[in-house]
Design a protein around this motif. Structure first.
Motif, short mmCIF file in Angstrom:
data_model
loop_
_atom_site.label_atom_id
_atom_site.label_comp_id
_atom_site.label_asym_id
_atom_site.label_seq_id
_atom_site.Cartn_x
_atom_site.Cartn_y
_atom_site.Cartn_z
N ALA A 197 53.30 36.10 106.80
CA ALA A 197 52.74 35.14 105.85
C ALA A 197 53.12 33.71 106.22
O ALA A 197 54.20 33.46 106.77
N THR A 198 52.24 32.76 105.91
CA THR A 198 52.48 31.36 106.20
C THR A 198 53.34 30.72 105.10
O THR A 198 53.59 31.32 104.05
N SER A 199 53.71 29.48 105.32
CA SER A 199 54.47 28.75 104.30
C SER A 199 53.68 28.63 103.00
O SER A 199 54.26 28.67 101.91
N LEU A 200 52.36 28.49 103.11
CA LEU A 200 51.55 28.37 101.89
C LEU A 200 51.56 29.69 101.11
O LEU A 200 51.63 29.69 99.88
N HIS A 201 51.47 30.81 101.81
CA HIS A 201 51.60 32.11 101.14
C HIS A 201 52.91 32.16 100.35
O HIS A 201 52.94 32.55 99.17
N TRP A 202 53.99 31.76 101.01
CA TRP A 202 55.30 31.86 100.37
C TRP A 202 55.48 30.80 99.28
O TRP A 202 56.27 31.01 98.35
N ALA A 203 54.78 29.69 99.39
CA ALA A 203 54.84 28.69 98.32
C ALA A 203 54.23 29.25 97.04
O ALA A 203 54.75 29.03 95.93
N TYR A 204 53.13 29.98 97.16
CA TYR A 204 52.55 30.63 95.98
C TYR A 204 53.49 31.70 95.43
O TYR A 204 53.59 31.88 94.21
N PHE A 205 54.19 32.39 96.31
CA PHE A 205 55.20 33.36 95.87
C PHE A 205 56.31 32.64 95.09
O PHE A 205 56.76 33.10 94.05
N GLY A 206 56.75 31.50 95.63
CA GLY A 206 57.81 30.73 94.97
C GLY A 206 57.39 30.18 93.63
O GLY A 206 58.20 30.02 92.72
N GLY A 207 56.10 29.85 93.50
CA GLY A 207 55.56 29.45 92.21
C GLY A 207 55.79 28.02 91.81
O GLY A 207 55.59 27.68 90.63
N VAL A 208 56.20 27.15 92.74
CA VAL A 208 56.39 25.73 92.40
C VAL A 208 55.12 24.99 92.81
O VAL A 208 54.82 24.84 94.00
N ARG A 209 54.36 24.55 91.82
CA ARG A 209 53.05 23.96 92.08
C ARG A 209 53.12 22.71 92.95
O ARG A 209 52.22 22.45 93.75
N ALA A 210 54.18 21.93 92.80
CA ALA A 210 54.31 20.71 93.61
C ALA A 210 54.43 21.05 95.09
O ALA A 210 53.91 20.33 95.95
N VAL A 211 55.09 22.16 95.41
CA VAL A 211 55.23 22.59 96.80
C VAL A 211 53.88 23.07 97.34
O VAL A 211 53.49 22.72 98.47
N VAL A 212 53.15 23.83 96.54
CA VAL A 212 51.81 24.26 96.93
C VAL A 212 50.93 23.04 97.22
O VAL A 212 50.22 22.99 98.24
N ALA A 213 50.99 22.04 96.33
CA ALA A 213 50.17 20.84 96.50
C ALA A 213 50.54 20.08 97.77
O ALA A 213 49.66 19.58 98.48
N LEU A 214 51.83 20.01 98.09
CA LEU A 214 52.26 19.32 99.31
C LEU A 214 51.69 20.00 100.55
O LEU A 214 51.21 19.33 101.47
N LEU A 215 51.73 21.32 100.59
CA LEU A 215 51.25 22.05 101.75
C LEU A 215 49.73 21.96 101.88
O LEU A 215 49.20 21.81 102.99
N LEU A 216 49.03 22.04 100.76
CA LEU A 216 47.57 21.89 100.80
C LEU A 216 47.19 20.50 101.28
O LEU A 216 46.27 20.34 102.10
N ALA A 217 47.89 19.49 100.81
CA ALA A 217 47.61 18.11 101.22
C ALA A 217 47.89 17.91 102.71
O ALA A 217 47.25 17.09 103.37
N ALA A 218 48.84 18.69 103.24
CA ALA A 218 49.19 18.57 104.66
C ALA A 218 48.22 19.34 105.55
O ALA A 218 48.29 19.25 106.78
#
Length: 332
Positions: A197-218
């Motif tokens: 799984a990628t970092s974005l997969h794991w960001a959704y697992f972690g559940g912190v929306r700000a982290v998801v947003a950072l990765l999507l923006a990148a």
């Protein structure tokens, strides 16, 4: 000669088992007594290859870590066949109290561990003035496997992948500041970390929306599927914990976003994953949230079918019994 042979053979298995049981129970007096009588137990592995320090991390027994270190436990021994030291394992499973106890005991974090702890100052220190990684920045890393099942290097070999591996564990743990710092150093956003799984997969697992947003923006790809569960990043956030019977994480994801109950995986969806894992409580949580027991996967199997396909697994038998008794079987 008998004494030399005894010492060369290492601690007796029953003493090793008693020590690991005492660690899991958090019984400091028993641990102290066993190590005082036989110092070699400090690094004695159990049948699964876990050292006493790793066992303390697994059981979230942070209070035992100074005791184990004082008796000479080696914090650099890896768990079984993995590349995980007690510290890297602690940040991976979010046993942050144990990670902090190890650092306080003198264990120096590498980039992977510093990222998992969210220690931005330490993360930054691994990069030179030119933004390049310093030598030996990471000595551990996530467990990764090739398609044929062979192990991939830990840590990864290229600079962009080493940064991406640290990004994975920071995203998994919801460490927003560390994620922001690592994104500035050109990580490979398509890098496959643990479970493919990628970092974005794991960001959704972690559940912190700000982290998801950072990765999507990148520029992370929200449609990229992992090779193990066949999930998009968003679906992975609930299907992975369902597939490993991580019930508290399943409940957390559902509380944050109830519609996740209907996402897809290659096996079918979160209910299929929980049934295949034999996770009765996860199955119950998903059903309470509205999961459809009549839903079929690409092979026309329901969650009940998957549970019944594993009669040797006690958890799956329990799931099958519960599903059969709580929901009508769909007509074929």
């Amino acid at each position: 000669r008998a004494e030399v042979a005894r010492r060369l053979a290492g601690p007796e298995p029953d003493r090793v088992a008693r020590l690991h049981a005492a660690i899991r129970a958090g019984d400091a007096a028993a641990v102290e007594g066993l190590l005082g009588a036989e110092p070699a137990l400090a690094d004695a592995r159990d049948e699964e290859g876990s050292t006493p320090l790793t066992a303390a991390v697994d059981a979230h027994r942070a209070a035992l870590i100074p005791l184990l270190l004082r008796h000479g436990a080696d914090p650099h021994l890896v768990y079984a066949h993995s590349a995980h030291t007690p510290l890297s394992w602690a940040v991976t499973i979010e046993a942050h109290d144990c990670a902090r106890a190890l650092v306080a005991g003198g264990v120096e974090p590498d980039l992977y561990a510093a990222a998992g702890l969210g220690d931005v100052a330490r993360v930054r220190a691994f990069f030179g003035p030119d933004g390049r990684l310093r030598a030996r920045a990471s000595i551990t890393g996530s467990s990764r496997y090739a398609a044929d099942g062979s192990r991939l290097p830990c840590p990864p070999e290229t600079e962009a992948e080493i940064v991406a591996d640290a990004l994975y564990v920071a995203a998994r743990g919801g460490q927003e500041a560390a994620v922001r710092e690592l994104l500035a150093h050109g990580p490979d956003l398509s890098f496959r970390a643990f479970a493919g799984a990628t970092s974005l997969h794991w960001a959704y697992f972690g559940g912190v929306r700000a982290v998801v947003a950072l990765l999507l923006a990148a520029g992370a790809d929200p449609a990229l599927r992992d090779p193990v569960l066949g999930c998009t990043p968003e679906a992975f956030g609930i299907c992975f914990p369902a597939s490993v019977a991580w019930v508290s994480r399943v409940r957390r994801r559902l509380a944050e976003d109830p519609r996740l109950v209907g996402v897809e995986s290659a096996r079918g969806g979160p209910l299929h994953e929980a049934a295949h894992a034999g996770a009765v409580e996860a199955v119950k949580a998903l059903m309470e949230a509205g999961a459809d027991p009549a839903r079929r996967n690409a092979e026309r199997q329901t969650a009940l079918d998957l549970a019944r396909a594993r009669p040797e697994h006690a958890g799956c038998v329990a799931v099958a019994e519960w599903l059969a008794g709580s929901a009508p079987e769909p007509r074929r």
